[in-house]
Motif scaffolding. Structure first.
Motif, short mmCIF file in Angstrom:
data_model
loop_
_atom_site.label_atom_id
_atom_site.label_comp_id
_atom_site.label_asym_id
_atom_site.label_seq_id
_atom_site.Cartn_x
_atom_site.Cartn_y
_atom_site.Cartn_z
N ASP A 170 41.80 110.67 66.11
CA ASP A 170 42.85 111.70 66.17
C ASP A 170 42.85 112.60 64.95
OD1 ASP A 170 45.00 113.10 67.22
OD2 ASP A 170 46.51 111.75 66.34
N SER A 221 48.90 112.35 64.52
CA SER A 221 48.98 111.21 63.60
C SER A 221 48.42 111.56 62.21
CB SER A 221 48.24 110.00 64.17
OG SER A 221 46.84 110.18 64.13
N PHE A 234 54.87 99.02 70.50
CA PHE A 234 53.63 98.24 70.56
C PHE A 234 53.80 96.74 70.34
CE2 PHE A 234 53.95 100.00 66.29
CZ PHE A 234 53.72 98.89 65.48
N ARG A 235 55.02 96.28 70.00
CA ARG A 235 55.23 94.83 69.90
C ARG A 235 55.71 94.25 71.25
NH1 ARG A 235 52.55 94.60 65.40
NH2 ARG A 235 53.58 95.39 63.55
N ARG A 261 40.46 113.84 69.32
CA ARG A 261 41.58 114.70 69.70
C ARG A 261 41.73 115.78 68.64
NH1 ARG A 261 47.87 113.19 71.01
NH2 ARG A 261 47.94 112.67 68.79
N ILE A 320 48.07 102.86 71.43
CA ILE A 320 48.22 103.27 70.03
C ILE A 320 47.94 102.12 69.07
CG2 ILE A 320 49.86 105.15 70.38
CD1 ILE A 320 52.05 103.00 69.56
N HIS A 321 47.77 100.91 69.63
CA HIS A 321 47.59 99.74 68.77
C HIS A 321 46.53 98.84 69.41
CE1 HIS A 321 48.49 96.00 66.66
NE2 HIS A 321 49.22 96.69 65.79
N PRO A 322 45.67 98.24 68.60
CA PRO A 322 44.59 97.41 69.16
C PRO A 322 45.12 96.28 70.05
CG PRO A 322 44.21 97.74 66.81
CD PRO A 322 45.55 98.35 67.12
N ARG A 356 40.89 102.29 57.16
CA ARG A 356 41.17 100.94 57.62
C ARG A 356 41.23 100.86 59.15
NH1 ARG A 356 43.73 97.00 54.08
NH2 ARG A 356 43.98 95.16 55.38
N LYS A 357 41.93 101.81 59.76
CA LYS A 357 42.06 101.78 61.22
C LYS A 357 40.74 102.16 61.89
CE LYS A 357 47.00 102.39 60.97
NZ LYS A 357 48.10 103.35 60.88
N LEU A 367 41.97 104.07 73.09
CA LEU A 367 42.72 103.73 71.88
C LEU A 367 42.71 104.87 70.86
CD1 LEU A 367 44.22 101.69 70.00
CD2 LEU A 367 41.95 100.88 69.27
N PHE A 368 43.93 105.33 70.51
CA PHE A 368 44.06 106.33 69.45
C PHE A 368 43.81 105.69 68.09
CE2 PHE A 368 46.75 108.93 72.35
CZ PHE A 368 46.16 110.16 72.11
N LYS A 370 38.80 99.02 61.78
CA LYS A 370 39.40 98.05 62.68
C LYS A 370 39.09 98.38 64.15
CE LYS A 370 42.49 94.66 62.20
NZ LYS A 370 42.57 93.66 61.14
N PRO A 379 44.02 107.06 64.07
CA PRO A 379 44.24 108.18 63.16
C PRO A 379 42.95 108.48 62.38
CG PRO A 379 46.09 106.65 63.06
CD PRO A 379 45.02 105.98 63.87
N1 COA Z 1 43.55 101.72 65.52
C1 COA Z 1 42.87 100.85 64.75
N2 COA Z 1 43.48 99.92 63.99
C2 COA Z 1 44.81 99.85 64.04
C3 COA Z 1 45.56 100.73 64.83
C4 COA Z 1 44.88 101.70 65.60
N3 COA Z 1 45.53 102.57 66.37
N4 COA Z 1 46.88 100.42 64.70
C5 COA Z 1 46.93 99.38 63.84
N5 COA Z 1 45.70 99.05 63.44
C6 COA Z 1 45.33 97.95 62.52
C7 COA Z 1 46.14 98.01 61.25
O1 COA Z 1 45.49 98.79 60.28
C8 COA Z 1 46.19 96.56 60.86
O2 COA Z 1 44.97 96.22 60.23
P1 COA Z 1 44.98 95.43 58.85
O3 COA Z 1 45.69 94.14 59.15
O4 COA Z 1 43.55 95.28 58.51
O5 COA Z 1 45.74 96.31 57.91
C9 COA Z 1 46.21 95.82 62.18
O6 COA Z 1 45.67 96.74 63.14
C10 COA Z 1 47.59 95.40 62.60
O7 COA Z 1 48.42 96.51 62.56
P2 COA Z 1 49.99 96.37 62.49
O8 COA Z 1 50.38 95.89 61.13
O9 COA Z 1 50.45 95.55 63.63
O10 COA Z 1 50.53 97.83 62.71
P3 COA Z 1 50.74 98.96 61.60
O11 COA Z 1 52.16 98.86 61.16
O12 COA Z 1 49.67 98.87 60.57
O13 COA Z 1 50.51 100.29 62.42
C11 COA Z 1 51.04 102.14 63.78
C12 COA Z 1 51.41 100.70 63.41
C13 COA Z 1 51.84 102.57 65.00
C14 COA Z 1 51.31 103.06 62.60
C15 COA Z 1 49.51 102.14 64.14
O14 COA Z 1 49.33 101.27 65.20
C16 COA Z 1 48.94 103.49 64.43
O15 COA Z 1 48.62 104.25 63.53
N6 COA Z 1 48.70 103.81 65.74
C17 COA Z 1 48.06 105.03 66.14
C18 COA Z 1 49.04 106.18 66.09
C19 COA Z 1 48.45 107.42 66.71
O16 COA Z 1 47.26 107.65 66.69
N7 COA Z 1 49.31 108.26 67.30
C20 COA Z 1 48.88 109.44 67.96
C21 COA Z 1 48.82 109.26 69.42
S1 COA Z 1 50.39 109.04 70.17
#
Ligand code: COA
Ligand code: MG
Length: 292
Positions: free
Chosen positions: A29, A33, A202-203, A64, A226-228, A13-14, A5-6, A17, A8
């Motif tokens: 990362d 990102s 991711f949906r 990364r 990219i998403h949990p 917050r992420k 799992l990536f 999470k 940022p």
């Molecule tokens: N790691 C940890 N937590 C994550 C996450 C991730 N990759 N992606 C989303 N979350 C968290 C969000 O912060 C949110 O938490 P909250 O409710 O406490 O705020 C929850 O999971 C639900 O997220 P959601 O609202 O469905 O998505 P989002 O719009 O917040 O984020 C992205 C969407 C794509 C921006 C996000 O998933 C992301 O940053 N992904 C990683 C991108 C990345 O690293 N890219 C480089 C490699 S290709």
């Protein structure tokens, strides 16, 4: 290692999470990102996260870094190595020589920080440049640090000037299917796991599941997320089923009982040495996933 799992590196917050996810590996990362002005912040946050919160997760912690052509890699490594990440993911890797360059830098930093030589592993993204795609064979024997190979389509599409990575039906076009195949072959030649690339929609859980099943069928042993929400789908798809484990055990037992003959029969089907190798590989993955 099924799910990667990536997260940022500059998102408190992420990062928080991510600890609750069931990912086998978290990839903190510092690259795509993270906006340029946030790179120093992301380095500090990633290092702090590894140092302070490792005990809160079973996951391996990878970082990364930015690629070797950016001039940022050394500062990335200097910031994070002291906290002892399990591995470094190297983007836009052009060949095994890039892995060796990174390995040399890690060696110095490990020594400076009192860490065992070779303790930090490397997973390169090998298809983000055209040169990278054409250098698949160079990873064989490149470094004992190599822990897997993975691939990316988006940066390659930018590099070659493709307008899309997929056709109207949603299938990768030829160049990207080729890059994906190169990854499977290069990983096999190097004797390390092949890890499938991210699914960005991711949906779309069903699309994700389909892509996981195809990847598992074709020889990948895990996939990046990219998403949990994607983690559970990946873990399920890459965990061998009870039926597959039972079958693998039966094949191994039949060979053992036959005094390790070259070929055996089970229920009217022939099994020879490639089947035995496949069964052993599957059982190893099942054990790693805790289901055998
Ligand atoms: N790691 C940890 N937590 C994550 C996450 C991730 N990759 N992606 C989303 N979350 C968290 C969000 O912060 C949110 O938490 P909250 O409710 O406490 O705020 C929850 O999971 C639900 O997220 P959601 O609202 O469905 O998505 P989002 O719009 O917040 O984020 C992205 C969407 C794509 C921006 C996000 O998933 C992301 O940053 N992904 C990683 C991108 C990345 O690293 N890219 C480089 C490699 S290709
Ligand atoms: Mg990228």
């Amino acid at each position: 290692m099924r799910s990667w799992l990536f997260v940022p590196g500059d998102s408190e917050r992420k990062l928080d999470k991510s600890l609750a996810s069931q990912a086998d590996v978290l990839i903190l990362d510092l690259e795509d990102s993270v906006a340029p002005q946030n790179k120093p912040l992301a380095r500090d946050m990633a290092a702090g996260f590894i140092a302070d919160r490792r005990g809160e997760t079973q996951a391996l912690l990878y970082v990364r870094v930015n690629d070797l052509a950016t001039g940022l890699t050394d500062d990335d490594l200097k910031a994070v190595v002291a906290s002892r990440p399990d591995g470094i993911m190297l983007p836009k890797c052009n060949s095994g020589a890039d892995v060796q360059q990174l390995s040399t830098r890690l060696r110095v930093l490990e020594a400076e920080n009192g860490l065992p030589d070779g303790s930090i592993r490397i997973v390169p993204l090998i298809t983000e440049t055209a040169t990278g795609v054409l250098s698949g064979a160079s990873y064989r024997g490149a470094s004992a640090r190599l822990a897997g190979l993975t691939w990316g389509a988006e940066d390659l599409s930018a590099a070659i000037g493709a307008r899309s990575t997929r056709d109207e039906a949603g299938r990768y076009t030829d160049v990207f299917r080729f890059a994906r195949s190169v990854t499977i072959l290069a990983a096999s030649a190097a004797g390390v796991p092949a890890i499938d690339t991210v699914f960005v929609n991711f949906r779309d859980t069903e699309g994700m599941r389909r892509e996981c099943l195809e990847a598992e069928r074709d020889g990948f042993t895990g996939k990046m997320a990219i998403h949990p929400d994607q983690v559970a789908v990946i873990n399920e798809a890459f965990t061998p089923s009870a039926e597959a484990v039972g079958q693998a055990k039966a094949v191994i037992a039949a060979f053992a009982q036959s005094g390790n003959a070259g070929v055996v029969a089970i229920d009217g089907q022939m099994y020879d040495v490639p089947h035995l190798r496949r069964a052993e590989g599957l059982l190893a993955r099942a054990r790693a996933a805790g289901v055998a």
